[in-house]
Design a protein around this motif. Sequence first.
Motif, short mmCIF file in Angstrom:
data_model
loop_
_atom_site.label_atom_id
_atom_site.label_comp_id
_atom_site.label_asym_id
_atom_site.label_seq_id
_atom_site.Cartn_x
_atom_site.Cartn_y
_atom_site.Cartn_z
N ASP A 74 0.83 -1.19 0.00
CA ASP A 74 0.00 0.00 0.00
C ASP A 74 0.87 1.25 0.00
O ASP A 74 1.91 1.29 0.65
N ASP A 77 -1.10 6.73 1.27
CA ASP A 77 -2.51 7.09 1.39
C ASP A 77 -3.44 5.88 1.38
O ASP A 77 -4.65 6.02 1.36
N THR A 79 -3.52 3.56 -1.00
CA THR A 79 -3.72 3.07 -2.36
C THR A 79 -2.91 1.79 -2.57
O THR A 79 -1.72 1.76 -2.25
#
Length: 181
Positions: A74, A77, A79
């Motif tokens: 990840d 943030d 994502t």
Amino acid sequence: MTMTESNSSEQAAEFPCPKVEPQKEHEWLHKLLGEWMSEMECSMGPDQPPMKSTGTESVRSLGGLWTIGEGTGDAPDGTPVASIMTLGYDPQKQKFVGTFVASVMTHLWSYEGTLDESGKVLTLNTEGPSFTGDGSMARYQDIIEFISDDHRILRSRTPGEDGNWTEFMTAHYRRRQRQAA
């Protein structure tokens, strides 16, 4: 025989592919093969707490001459990020070579590096977009260090304003143990 087949045969005869045997450096890269779990800590800048994340990496061989590491994790943030690292050894250059790409960036990172005398630390030099965001390019190093066969560390660093290397990311990779059948 068609004209295309004839030309292909003639070209193959003119440019034969020499048989390439893996070198000891290729064998060193084979230590990367397997399934790995990672824990990463990344500096997000002065006066900010480091970002921590976890991920996985699956590393396979391509012909015994290259490794291909496919990672997932990840971004800061949250994502999802996918990445691919290729590593090999070029006997003509006498350097380790490779590339790195990730789903959250457009830059293709090209590596060239060397193994230290201990045989435990591979330093890969590269160039990429500067953290300043001004569009300039900067030097970087990704350093792979084997602590044991089942534990390696990846460190990323760039020169600071004073010229000394500043580490901004550390990732510990631990080999995923195979489950009994």
